[in-house]
Design a protein around this motif. Sequence first.
Motif, PDB file in Angstrom:
ATOM      1  N   GLU A   9       0.833  -1.200   0.000  1.00 49.00           N
ATOM      2  CA  GLU A   9       0.000   0.000   0.000  1.00 49.00           C
ATOM      3  C   GLU A   9       0.869   1.252   0.000  1.00 49.00           C
ATOM      4  N   ALA A  10       1.939   1.223   0.783  1.00 54.89           N
ATOM      5  CA  ALA A  10       2.839   2.382   0.823  1.00 54.89           C
ATOM      6  C   ALA A  10       3.523   2.587  -0.524  1.00 54.89           C
ATOM      7  N   ARG A  11       3.958   1.476  -1.156  1.00 54.32           N
ATOM      8  CA  ARG A  11       4.591   1.600  -2.471  1.00 54.32           C
ATOM      9  C   ARG A  11       3.623   2.162  -3.498  1.00 54.32           C
ATOM     10  N   LEU A  12       2.377   1.685  -3.453  1.00 52.12           N
ATOM     11  CA  LEU A  12       1.386   2.170  -4.414  1.00 52.12           C
ATOM     12  C   LEU A  12       1.052   3.634  -4.153  1.00 52.12           C
ATOM     13  N   ASP A  13       0.966   4.021  -2.871  1.00 46.58           N
ATOM     14  CA  ASP A  13       0.700   5.437  -2.543  1.00 46.58           C
ATOM     15  C   ASP A  13       1.822   6.325  -3.079  1.00 46.58           C
ATOM     16  N   ALA A  14       3.059   5.895  -2.821  1.00 45.48           N
ATOM     17  CA  ALA A  14       4.206   6.697  -3.262  1.00 45.48           C
ATOM     18  C   ALA A  14       4.265   6.775  -4.790  1.00 45.48           C
ATOM     19  N   LEU A  15       3.984   5.625  -5.448  1.00 43.38           N
ATOM     20  CA  LEU A  15       4.021   5.613  -6.906  1.00 43.38           C
ATOM     21  C   LEU A  15       2.880   6.430  -7.499  1.00 43.38           C
ATOM     22  N   PHE A  16       1.702   6.363  -6.865  1.00 41.83           N
ATOM     23  CA  PHE A  16       0.560   7.142  -7.343  1.00 41.83           C
ATOM     24  C   PHE A  16       0.867   8.640  -7.241  1.00 41.83           C
ATOM     25  N   GLN A  62       0.613  11.057 -21.177  1.00 41.04           N
ATOM     26  CA  GLN A  62       1.324   9.793 -21.350  1.00 41.04           C
ATOM     27  C   GLN A  62       1.167   8.872 -20.153  1.00 41.04           C
ATOM     28  N   SER A  63       1.029   9.443 -18.957  1.00 43.43           N
ATOM     29  CA  SER A  63       0.940   8.623 -17.745  1.00 43.43           C
ATOM     30  C   SER A  63      -0.495   8.405 -17.286  1.00 43.43           C
ATOM     31  N   THR A  64      -1.480   8.872 -18.033  1.00 49.47           N
ATOM     32  CA  THR A  64      -2.875   8.745 -17.602  1.00 49.47           C
ATOM     33  C   THR A  64      -3.271   7.291 -17.388  1.00 49.47           C
ATOM     34  N   GLU A  65      -2.954   6.436 -18.355  1.00 50.44           N
ATOM     35  CA  GLU A  65      -3.324   5.024 -18.240  1.00 50.44           C
ATOM     36  C   GLU A  65      -2.620   4.367 -17.057  1.00 50.44           C
ATOM     37  N   SER A  90      -4.076   3.564  -9.458  1.00 48.19           N
ATOM     38  CA  SER A  90      -5.200   3.942  -8.609  1.00 48.19           C
ATOM     39  C   SER A  90      -6.105   2.742  -8.332  1.00 48.19           C
ATOM     40  N   LYS A  91      -6.370   1.956  -9.374  1.00 47.91           N
ATOM     41  CA  LYS A  91      -7.211   0.767  -9.187  1.00 47.91           C
ATOM     42  C   LYS A  91      -6.528  -0.241  -8.274  1.00 47.91           C
ATOM     43  N   ALA A  92      -5.231  -0.432  -8.466  1.00 44.66           N
ATOM     44  CA  ALA A  92      -4.489  -1.372  -7.612  1.00 44.66           C
ATOM     45  C   ALA A  92      -4.485  -0.896  -6.166  1.00 44.66           C
TER      46      ALA A  92
END
Length: 781
Positions: free
Chosen positions: A203-210, A473-476, A482-484
């Motif tokens: 979750e932290a990795r996804l938050d940081a990447l998002f 370019q990064s929209t997709e 976000s879904k993950a």
Amino acid sequence: MDSEESLTAQLGEGALAQHRPEPEAREERPAGAFVHQISVSGFRGIGAEATLKITPFPGITVVSGRNGSGKSSFAEALEFALTGQSYRWRNKGAKLWQDNWRNLHSPDPCSVSVEFAVEDSTTTSIGAEWAAGAELGDAKHWSQVMREKQQEGVSALGWTNAIEIHRPILSYDEIGGLLDQEPSKLYDALAKLLALDEIQDAEARLDALFKQKSQPGDMAKAALKQLKSQVQESDDPRSAELVKLLRKRPPNLDAVAELISGSTSGAESVVVRLDAIANTVGPDVQHAAALAASLRDALSTSRGLADESMRTAELRADLLRKALEFHSADAEPAACPVCGEGTLTADWAEHTRAFLETEQGQLAMYSEARAQVNQLEQQARALLTSVPMVTAIDGAELTSLPAYQVAQAAAAQIPHTVEGLPSYLESTIPAVQASLDTLRTEATELSAALRDSWAPIATATLAWLGLERDAQQSTELVDRISKARNWVRNHSGELRNERLRPISEGARAIWSQLRQESNVEISDIALEGSRNRRRAVLQGTVDGQETSALSVMSQGELHALALALFLPRATAAPSPFRFVVLDDPIQAMDPAKIDGFLNVLTGIAKNRQVIVFSHDDRLPTAIRQRSIPAQLLEVRREQGSQVTVKFADVPARRFVDDARALVSDRTLSDDVRRQVLPGFFRFAIEAAARQAFYTQRSLHGDKQIETEELWHGATTTADYISLVLETMAGTTPSVTSWCKLRPHRGTSVGIATRGFHHGAHVSHADVNDLKSTVDDILATR
């Protein structure tokens, strides 16, 4: 949820989504370590080196001794060798531990070492050593696999994370502290075991990447908002065009780029043409003046040489050259072809040639002067025709342009005769250059004014274009992240409880055996919340009433519950440790719970090595009373911290003692003794064989599951003895030959086999033979 690299690979360009494989029906256990021996010198309550040897295979080992005997020093040595600290002393003040860790009587040499038998490997050892006078923190930790080079530290074994997660060592203090702390600490302990930190890390990795991948979009939105405000305040005609383009969603970025570059903007072409005027190069005034002076001088020289006599001389020279040609053509002197009176003699010819040489110098000077005039005339006319034409620009008023156009038109009226060129250059070229300088200055200032009003908007638009392109370019990718992230958030509780379920069930099963007469029943163990609001919740019932279990339990019940939570954690399948060490676990237990505790240990000991350190004799007594196979060791401390270890009970020898007691019991009939005693012979020999067989294979690094399959595949006493002999010799020796080597073996095995089925008379001598036979089998280890 594996790692940062795994997430990057998942989201990389062209990467396909990966899925965790479905678990196989049968999960292979990791290679496990059994404790074989612990050696201590100069550490805690042990002075001279003392060694605690333990059978390295599944089963129960109880190490007993009174308080201060040194038994806990062995447990602390094992814990320190593995972890570099002691839970007991960590929570009782660092200074007390640091001041008392060396033995008072024999502080040097000071070292601890632990030898493990590792499945599917060979003997592995770890340890810590201190130089004389060294502090506790100066210990040199090491590890070594047999026949390999000793390594610094224990990390090379790959046990570091497993020690923290599975915690195979638990002391009385840790049992008490496990539930005395706030619920978040228990949550953390269980989270490590269940690898819930993987979920939190994911979750932290996804938050940081998002946040990282959304940054261009956020920055583009902020830049667009500021750009729209800036455009609305501009009067430039290009601003109106830009507003229209920015209203479209998504905006046409290529069209915006074309507007900014000027390829589609009339206003931008005005600036370009103004810049062209500003960079226009006119005629060089100094060069024009020099050219006029040179041409005037050349004309003057040419006029000085070009009088009538020069023309006559030129004609005369031409006539004389032809006369010479006539003379040369006739071998004899001839009359003059012009007058007919004179004669063209040789003297005449010589005189004429001399005269022509004098005339030729004058003629050359005249020709050169005429050539220079012609050359300078051409340069002058080229200079006048090179004056650039400048036309009006729609949308840009240049007040100095008419004056320049007049000067340029005047320069174009070039005189036809060469004589008028010098004065014409001197009068027109300076006027052209002066008017051009004025025009260029005005064009430069007007271009700069137009740029100053549009430049900030153009700069801001270019900056927004870069951000918007990155965002598009990064929209997709942002949508996938976000879904993950939402999926992990929505399912974290489900994942958490799914992983907790087997631990919870195991803890409740153990508690059901430990609780005995307790009226507290555990109904649910759950992990709730996250981050600062995380907590472990233990729900239960008291006489059927729902309540929080922790709030109604006595100290003894809390210790029993801590064991119920700890044991599933320590015996989880992924753990590389096949041992569980409990230091004084029954100290706070009432007698009713000890029987249940022994049931728990017996279940764990089926595939784990259970080592219990205790000063309480109730556990060894219960083991003896229930004839549970176990290794009972006793630690004694003599004067000067001399510590010794002896066998208090070995299962095989216990059966020998029981047989001896039955032989001596006169209250039993001979018939009963004939039927019962052979059974004790069989139990003693098979118990000795099991201990020797499991120990040998464990030390050889054989897998426990294979050892168990071989053992359970045997059906007779001879089969069990054969397994021991085969393990030692590497071949299948004859049990009969082994029995013939020493007479007492044949007697004992005969009673254990034939006597077990048909009965046998047993004497004291036969029991002595049994003892010798058991010793022989145990000695094969």
